[in-house]
Design an enzyme around this catalytic site. Structure first.
Site, PDB file in Angstrom:
ATOM      1  N   THR A   1      -0.531  15.656   6.216  1.00 20.31           N
ATOM      2  CA  THR A   1      -0.552  14.199   6.355  1.00 20.31           C
ATOM      3  C   THR A   1      -1.841  13.671   5.738  1.00 20.31           C
ATOM      4  O   THR A   1      -2.889  14.308   5.869  1.00 20.31           O
ATOM      5  CB  THR A   1      -0.510  13.714   7.824  1.00 20.31           C
ATOM      6  N   ILE A   2      -1.727  12.513   5.077  1.00 21.36           N
ATOM      7  CA  ILE A   2      -2.979  11.890   4.619  1.00 21.36           C
ATOM      8  C   ILE A   2      -3.601  11.102   5.774  1.00 21.36           C
ATOM      9  O   ILE A   2      -4.786  10.862   5.793  1.00 21.36           O
ATOM     10  CB  ILE A   2      -2.782  10.965   3.396  1.00 21.36           C
ATOM     11  N   ASP A   3      -2.778  10.713   6.755  1.00 21.34           N
ATOM     12  CA  ASP A   3      -3.301   9.917   7.878  1.00 21.34           C
ATOM     13  C   ASP A   3      -4.227  10.748   8.772  1.00 21.34           C
ATOM     14  O   ASP A   3      -5.032  10.205   9.521  1.00 21.34           O
ATOM     15  CB  ASP A   3      -2.147   9.374   8.733  1.00 21.34           C
TER      16      ASP A   3
ATOM     17  N   ARG B   1     -18.162 -11.330  -4.326  1.00 23.26           N
ATOM     18  CA  ARG B   1     -17.011 -11.500  -3.448  1.00 23.26           C
ATOM     19  C   ARG B   1     -17.016 -10.548  -2.264  1.00 23.26           C
ATOM     20  O   ARG B   1     -17.762  -9.581  -2.232  1.00 23.26           O
ATOM     21  CB  ARG B   1     -15.735 -11.171  -4.232  1.00 23.26           C
TER      22      ARG B   1
ATOM     23  N   ARG C   1      -2.307   8.989  -1.982  1.00 24.12           N
ATOM     24  CA  ARG C   1      -1.491  10.207  -2.005  1.00 24.12           C
ATOM     25  C   ARG C   1      -1.357  10.770  -3.411  1.00 24.12           C
ATOM     26  O   ARG C   1      -0.802  11.846  -3.593  1.00 24.12           O
ATOM     27  CB  ARG C   1      -0.075   9.864  -1.600  1.00 24.12           C
TER      28      ARG C   1
ATOM     29  N   ARG D   1      -0.952   4.365   9.786  1.00 26.56           N
ATOM     30  CA  ARG D   1      -0.150   3.514  10.675  1.00 26.56           C
ATOM     31  C   ARG D   1      -0.785   3.365  12.045  1.00 26.56           C
ATOM     32  O   ARG D   1      -0.878   2.289  12.587  1.00 26.56           O
ATOM     33  CB  ARG D   1       1.213   4.173  10.901  1.00 26.56           C
TER      34      ARG D   1
ATOM     35  N   GLU E   1      -3.872  -0.091   7.352  1.00 25.68           N
ATOM     36  CA  GLU E   1      -2.648  -0.906   7.229  1.00 25.68           C
ATOM     37  C   GLU E   1      -2.040  -1.268   8.590  1.00 25.68           C
ATOM     38  O   GLU E   1      -1.374  -2.278   8.734  1.00 25.68           O
ATOM     39  CB  GLU E   1      -1.596  -0.159   6.400  1.00 25.68           C
TER      40      GLU E   1
ATOM     41  N   GLY F   1       6.115  11.584   4.178  1.00 27.75           N
ATOM     42  CA  GLY F   1       5.351  11.087   3.031  1.00 27.75           C
ATOM     43  C   GLY F   1       4.685  12.239   2.293  1.00 27.75           C
ATOM     44  O   GLY F   1       4.239  13.201   2.908  1.00 27.75           O
TER      45      GLY F   1
ATOM     46  N   ARG G   1     -10.992 -11.299  -1.605  1.00 27.59           N
ATOM     47  CA  ARG G   1      -9.790 -10.800  -2.265  1.00 27.59           C
ATOM     48  C   ARG G   1      -9.262  -9.591  -1.498  1.00 27.59           C
ATOM     49  O   ARG G   1     -10.001  -8.956  -0.732  1.00 27.59           O
ATOM     50  CB  ARG G   1     -10.103 -10.345  -3.694  1.00 27.59           C
TER      51      ARG G   1
END
Ligand code: F6P
Length: 414
Positions: free
Chosen positions: A138-140, A187, A308, A196, A250, A20, A299
């Site tokens: 990595t962004i993770d 809200r 990214r 991940r 996610e 990615g 929402r």
């Protein structure tokens, strides 16, 4: 210095980016290219990750080319191509890769990537003696960089990877912005963030005002879901503007009532060549369960690729330059199979080469959030995590519109 005095005159160094993308990839390419040129290398860019070494090869000459290091993403393009046989693609592409490295006379290969890209490069080094140097991205933020975070007299192992800061800063800014729409409708917003297996990035939303967070490291069992809904009700009810932002990774494992088991939500059933699913959609599920269980309007906002996207930010820029200094040192010493890392977590001003070292590029797999960086009882990041992040991002001053309008009652005619 005269050209013929350069160390690696006539030799060629190839750079590729795999996996990615991040906002710091062009910055990393430029930092490596600049240093390699000073050492006397011709610098080639290999297009589309490992894919650019298949078939006839897709190689470009970067040597004397201008390069925009602030522009996000990668001008070399990226792919999730795996050189080794996999279930998805049983073909062994290693012979093609070796052939092209030979045809294009690439003497050293620098692979900018995560565990998959660098792991494959390390295998090529071990099995076929290809001189490789790894470069993290990595962004993770879940690659094992063995960086130490000094907090209250103790050293804790954390991760500092190029790409993380730009993504974390973008998400912090987005969270601040989301507050205005959330407040306007009283809200709850469930904000889904890439990650991940690890929640490092999700924590950045807390700097933007998210008060509750869920991470992949902590499973949301039936019991924990009940506690979570209670926490949501309490936090929302006590909030000044009757609004709440919940940051969710996610990859959160969420108890599915119908299946009677934990599950993840995938955007597609397909796996990539390294066997990873593509996640996406957990925020919608959580928002609808909040509305159903608590009767509060909720929402979902999938932030996905926004993290990214866009330009490289300043911490990342300085980090890649610092790590590229170490990469140049590894190249000069011919310490192949290694990847530069930051030794101690420092703020922007403290990023210098003397604070780097190198680690084996083949054993950098998933590094989760340590237990004391996330408070699983209260569904929030701890003071220790906040201190970690404050080295990388400045905690913002939130724009606040404090209003207490006096209520008007109808005029009673006498
Ligand atoms: O590279 C890691 C990552 O950013 C994950 O957070 C995310 O799940 C994945 O990439 C998505 O990748 P793709 O570009 O293949 O959709």
């Amino acid at each position: 210095m005269k050209l013929e005095k350069k160390l690696f005159q006539g030799k060629t160094l190839g750079i590729l980016t795999g996996g990615g993308d991040t906002s710091a990839l062009n910055a990393s390419i430029d930092a490596i290219k600049t240093r390699a040129s000073i050492l006397g290398y011709n610098v080639y860019g290999i297009l589309k990750g490992w894919k650019g070494l298949l078939g006839e090869g897709e190689i470009v000459d970067l040597t004397a080319q201008p390069y925009d290091e602030w522009y996000g993403g990668t001008a070399l393009k990226s792919s999730r191509t795996n050189p080794f046989p996999t279930r998805k693609n049983p073909e062994d592409r290693v012979p093609q890769i070796l052939k092209n490295l030979e045809r294009y006379k690439i003497d050293v290969l620098v692979t900018i990537g995560g565990d998959d890209t660098n792991g494959a490069a390390k295998k090529l080094y071990e099995m076929h003696g290809i001189p490789v140097i790894g470069f993290p991205k990595t962004i993770d933020n879940d690659l094992r960089t063995r960086t130490l975070h000094h907090f209250k007299g103790e050293d804790n192992e954390v991760v500092v990877c190029p790409g993380f800061e730009s993504a974390a800063r973008a998400l912090m800014e987005l969270t601040i912005k989301l507050s205005t729409t959330v407040e306007s409708h009283s809200r709850i917003m469930v904000m889904e963030i890439m990650g991940r297996d690890a929640g490092w990035l999700t924590g950045s939303a807390t700097f933007g005002g998210a008060e509750i967070a869920l991470v992949p490291e902590v499973e949301m069992t039936k019991e924990r879901k009940a506690a979570f809904f209670e926490k949501v009700r309490e936090t929302y009810t006590n909030s000044a503007k009757k609004s709440l932002i919940i940051a969710v990774s996610e990859g959160v494992r969420w108890y599915d009532e119908k299946k009677g088991a934990l599950d993840v939500v995938c955007a597609s059933p397909e796996l990539d060549e390294f066997g990873h699913p593509r996640f996406g959609g957990i925020s919608g599920l959580i928002a609808s369960e909040i509305s159903k269980n608590l009767g509060i309007e909720a929402r979902a906002q999938i932030t996905g690729y926004y993290a990214r996207a866009g330009e490289c930010r300043k911490y990342d820029m300085r980090l890649v330059q610092t790590l590229a200094d170490k990469a140049a040192d590894l190249i000069m010493r011919q310490h192949y199979g290694q990847m530069p890392v930051l030794n101690h977590l420092v703020n922007y001003q403290g990023l210098y080469e003397f604070n780097t070292s190198s680690i084996d590029m083949g054993s950098i797999g998933n590094f989760s959030l340590p237990e004391d960086y996330y408070d699983s009882t209260n569904f929030k990041f701890t003071e220790k995590y906040m201190d970690f992040l404050s080295h990388i991002l400045e905690k913002p001053v939130y724009p606040k519109f404090e209003y207490h309008f006096p209520k008007v009652t109808p005029v009673v005619e006498i």
